[in-house]
Structure formats: structure tokens, C-alpha cells
Motif scaffolding. Structure first.
Motif, PDB file in Angstrom:
ATOM      1  N   LEU A   2       0.830  -1.202   0.000  1.00  0.00           N
ATOM      2  CA  LEU A   2       0.000   0.000   0.000  1.00  0.00           C
ATOM      3  C   LEU A   2       0.867   1.256   0.000  1.00  0.00           C
ATOM      4  O   LEU A   2       0.597   2.208  -0.734  1.00  0.00           O
ATOM      5  CB  LEU A   2      -0.929   0.001   1.214  1.00  0.00           C
ATOM      6  CG  LEU A   2      -1.764   1.264   1.409  1.00  0.00           C
ATOM      7  CD1 LEU A   2      -2.768   1.410   0.279  1.00  0.00           C
ATOM      8  CD2 LEU A   2      -2.460   1.230   2.739  1.00  0.00           C
ATOM      9  N   TYR A   3       1.932   1.261   0.789  1.00  0.00           N
ATOM     10  CA  TYR A   3       2.800   2.440   0.850  1.00  0.00           C
ATOM     11  C   TYR A   3       3.572   2.630  -0.459  1.00  0.00           C
ATOM     12  O   TYR A   3       3.861   3.760  -0.850  1.00  0.00           O
ATOM     13  CB  TYR A   3       3.758   2.319   2.029  1.00  0.00           C
ATOM     14  CG  TYR A   3       3.045   2.507   3.343  1.00  0.00           C
ATOM     15  CD1 TYR A   3       2.723   3.774   3.801  1.00  0.00           C
ATOM     16  CD2 TYR A   3       2.661   1.408   4.103  1.00  0.00           C
ATOM     17  CE1 TYR A   3       2.051   3.952   4.991  1.00  0.00           C
ATOM     18  CE2 TYR A   3       1.992   1.576   5.297  1.00  0.00           C
ATOM     19  CZ  TYR A   3       1.687   2.853   5.737  1.00  0.00           C
ATOM     20  OH  TYR A   3       1.013   3.025   6.902  1.00  0.00           O
ATOM     21  N   LEU A   4       3.888   1.551  -1.107  1.00  0.00           N
ATOM     22  CA  LEU A   4       4.544   1.622  -2.414  1.00  0.00           C
ATOM     23  C   LEU A   4       3.608   2.301  -3.423  1.00  0.00           C
ATOM     24  O   LEU A   4       4.015   3.192  -4.168  1.00  0.00           O
ATOM     25  CB  LEU A   4       4.903   0.212  -2.874  1.00  0.00           C
ATOM     26  CG  LEU A   4       5.834   0.051  -4.034  1.00  0.00           C
ATOM     27  CD1 LEU A   4       7.218   0.545  -3.661  1.00  0.00           C
ATOM     28  CD2 LEU A   4       5.916  -1.415  -4.409  1.00  0.00           C
ATOM     29  N   TYR A   5       2.357   1.889  -3.411  1.00  0.00           N
ATOM     30  CA  TYR A   5       1.341   2.481  -4.287  1.00  0.00           C
ATOM     31  C   TYR A   5       1.108   3.957  -3.948  1.00  0.00           C
ATOM     32  O   TYR A   5       1.003   4.799  -4.843  1.00  0.00           O
ATOM     33  CB  TYR A   5       0.042   1.679  -4.169  1.00  0.00           C
ATOM     34  CG  TYR A   5      -1.119   2.227  -4.952  1.00  0.00           C
ATOM     35  CD1 TYR A   5      -1.078   2.314  -6.335  1.00  0.00           C
ATOM     36  CD2 TYR A   5      -2.260   2.660  -4.302  1.00  0.00           C
ATOM     37  CE1 TYR A   5      -2.151   2.814  -7.055  1.00  0.00           C
ATOM     38  CE2 TYR A   5      -3.339   3.159  -5.016  1.00  0.00           C
ATOM     39  CZ  TYR A   5      -3.279   3.232  -6.387  1.00  0.00           C
ATOM     40  OH  TYR A   5      -4.338   3.731  -7.097  1.00  0.00           O
ATOM     41  N   LEU A   6       1.056   4.270  -2.652  1.00  0.00           N
ATOM     42  CA  LEU A   6       0.840   5.659  -2.254  1.00  0.00           C
ATOM     43  C   LEU A   6       2.017   6.550  -2.667  1.00  0.00           C
ATOM     44  O   LEU A   6       1.818   7.696  -3.079  1.00  0.00           O
ATOM     45  CB  LEU A   6       0.616   5.747  -0.746  1.00  0.00           C
ATOM     46  CG  LEU A   6      -0.707   5.182  -0.243  1.00  0.00           C
ATOM     47  CD1 LEU A   6      -0.770   5.253   1.276  1.00  0.00           C
ATOM     48  CD2 LEU A   6      -1.879   5.899  -0.862  1.00  0.00           C
ATOM     49  N   GLY A   7       3.230   6.040  -2.570  1.00  0.00           N
ATOM     50  CA  GLY A   7       4.389   6.797  -3.022  1.00  0.00           C
ATOM     51  C   GLY A   7       4.350   7.035  -4.522  1.00  0.00           C
ATOM     52  O   GLY A   7       4.658   8.129  -5.001  1.00  0.00           O
ATOM     53  N   ASN A  61      10.525  -1.376   5.243  1.00  0.00           N
ATOM     54  CA  ASN A  61       9.458  -0.848   6.089  1.00  0.00           C
ATOM     55  C   ASN A  61       8.585   0.098   5.268  1.00  0.00           C
ATOM     56  O   ASN A  61       8.845   0.335   4.093  1.00  0.00           O
ATOM     57  CB  ASN A  61      10.038  -0.165   7.330  1.00  0.00           C
ATOM     58  CG  ASN A  61      10.911   1.019   6.999  1.00  0.00           C
ATOM     59  OD1 ASN A  61      10.866   1.551   5.895  1.00  0.00           O
ATOM     60  ND2 ASN A  61      11.718   1.430   7.953  1.00  0.00           N
ATOM     61  N   LYS A  62       7.572   0.660   5.903  1.00  0.00           N
ATOM     62  CA  LYS A  62       6.613   1.466   5.154  1.00  0.00           C
ATOM     63  C   LYS A  62       7.220   2.748   4.603  1.00  0.00           C
ATOM     64  O   LYS A  62       6.861   3.192   3.520  1.00  0.00           O
ATOM     65  CB  LYS A  62       5.383   1.768   6.001  1.00  0.00           C
ATOM     66  CG  LYS A  62       5.661   2.503   7.286  1.00  0.00           C
ATOM     67  CD  LYS A  62       4.384   2.643   8.091  1.00  0.00           C
ATOM     68  CE  LYS A  62       4.669   3.288   9.438  1.00  0.00           C
ATOM     69  NZ  LYS A  62       3.463   3.387  10.231  1.00  0.00           N
ATOM     70  N   TYR A  63       8.161   3.347   5.300  1.00  0.00           N
ATOM     71  CA  TYR A  63       8.789   4.579   4.808  1.00  0.00           C
ATOM     72  C   TYR A  63       9.698   4.292   3.620  1.00  0.00           C
ATOM     73  O   TYR A  63       9.782   5.088   2.682  1.00  0.00           O
ATOM     74  CB  TYR A  63       9.565   5.263   5.927  1.00  0.00           C
ATOM     75  CG  TYR A  63       8.685   5.605   7.109  1.00  0.00           C
ATOM     76  CD1 TYR A  63       7.666   6.552   6.981  1.00  0.00           C
ATOM     77  CD2 TYR A  63       8.838   4.967   8.328  1.00  0.00           C
ATOM     78  CE1 TYR A  63       6.839   6.855   8.039  1.00  0.00           C
ATOM     79  CE2 TYR A  63       8.023   5.267   9.397  1.00  0.00           C
ATOM     80  CZ  TYR A  63       7.022   6.209   9.254  1.00  0.00           C
ATOM     81  OH  TYR A  63       6.197   6.505  10.302  1.00  0.00           O
ATOM     82  N   LEU A  65       9.227   1.822   1.498  1.00  0.00           N
ATOM     83  CA  LEU A  65       8.327   1.550   0.378  1.00  0.00           C
ATOM     84  C   LEU A  65       7.750   2.845  -0.193  1.00  0.00           C
ATOM     85  O   LEU A  65       7.638   2.989  -1.415  1.00  0.00           O
ATOM     86  CB  LEU A  65       7.196   0.618   0.815  1.00  0.00           C
ATOM     87  CG  LEU A  65       7.580  -0.832   1.079  1.00  0.00           C
ATOM     88  CD1 LEU A  65       6.386  -1.592   1.641  1.00  0.00           C
ATOM     89  CD2 LEU A  65       8.096  -1.492  -0.176  1.00  0.00           C
ATOM     90  N   LEU A  66       7.420   3.789   0.668  1.00  0.00           N
ATOM     91  CA  LEU A  66       6.913   5.078   0.199  1.00  0.00           C
ATOM     92  C   LEU A  66       7.976   5.791  -0.641  1.00  0.00           C
ATOM     93  O   LEU A  66       7.695   6.268  -1.743  1.00  0.00           O
ATOM     94  CB  LEU A  66       6.502   5.942   1.391  1.00  0.00           C
ATOM     95  CG  LEU A  66       5.791   7.246   1.090  1.00  0.00           C
ATOM     96  CD1 LEU A  66       4.394   6.968   0.565  1.00  0.00           C
ATOM     97  CD2 LEU A  66       5.722   8.102   2.332  1.00  0.00           C
TER      98      LEU A  66
END
Length: 129
Positions: A2-7, A61-63, A65-66
Motif C-alpha cells: 500500500l505504501y509503495l502504491y501511495l508513493g 518498512n513502510k517509509y 516503500l513510500l
């Protein structure tokens, strides 16, 4: 993922908003364009999901991936700006080549261990005393 997509969305949003703002199209067309943009932007990120399904062991981690999503989007924009993706063999290529190249970048990124570093990939050497 999800964070990859949001980035990826975050980096793409400026150009989409700029085009919608300057075009002067009706409201329902703007809503339709935004929905198509959200769906169309998900396809390249599926390369990361495919790699994870095939057994990619990369950790992030999520950051991370973003940032990775933003970075890959900026690389894609750079390739379009330099004319590498926009003009191949004299033909204008807009759709599938760019998505495929971006999906391949996401696929490769799934195999990189960002959190654990190189110690997770390189074998440990025996020390001789």
C-alpha cells in the motif's frame, strides 16, 4: 504494498492535477479521469506484488516503500522526459512500454533487502584466528 502504491501516486499526482486544472473539462469528466488515474497507477505496482508471490525475500518498512514508490515514479518521469520511453524506433509509444518498464523496476525492487542490508544476502565468512 500500500505504501509503495501511495508513493507512486504521490509522485504522479502533480502532473495529473496540472493537466486537469488547465484543461477546463466538466466535473464528471474530472471524476472519471481521477478514477481511471487511480486504477491505471496500480498496474505497475503489481510488479512488486508478483515478485512477492514468486518468493522475493526483499524486506522494507513502510517509509522505505513510500520512498521507493516516489523514486521509481521519478525515474519513469525522467525516462519520458529524456525521450527514452516516449520515442522508440521513431514511433510514439505512450501506454504499455512505460507501464511494463515501471512494473519491471517494481519487480526488481522486491528482491532488494532494504532493511537488513547486504548482510542478509552475502554469505558469512569464517574468520581464521
Amino acid at each position: 504494498m500500500l505504501y509503495l502504491y501511495l508513493g507512486f501516486l504521490l509522485a504522479n499526482t502533480y502532473s495529473v492535477v496540472k493537466v486537469i486544472y488547465t484543461s477546463g473539462i466538466p466535473f464528471l469528466t474530472i471524476v472519471f479521469s481521477v478514477i481511471v488515474f487511480l486504477i491505471w497507477s496500480f498496474f505497475p505496482v503489481m510488479g512488486y506484488g508478483l515478485a512477492r508471490l514468486l518468493g522475493a525475500k526483499g524486506h522494507a518498512n513502510k517509509y522505505t516503500l513510500l520512498g521507493l514508490g516516489i523514486g521509481i515514479c521519478l525515474i519513469e518521469k525522467l525516462l519520458y522526459e529524456q525521450g527514452i520511453l516516449a520515442n522508440i524506433d521513431g514511433y510514439l509509444v505512450e501506454g504499455y512500454v512505460g507501464i511494463t518498464v515501471t512494473a519491471i523496476m517494481f519487480f526488481i525492487a522486491a528482491f532488494i533487502p532494504f532493511e537488513k542490508g547486504l548482510s542478509a544476502v552475502l554469505p558469512k565468512q569464517a574468520s581464521s584466528v
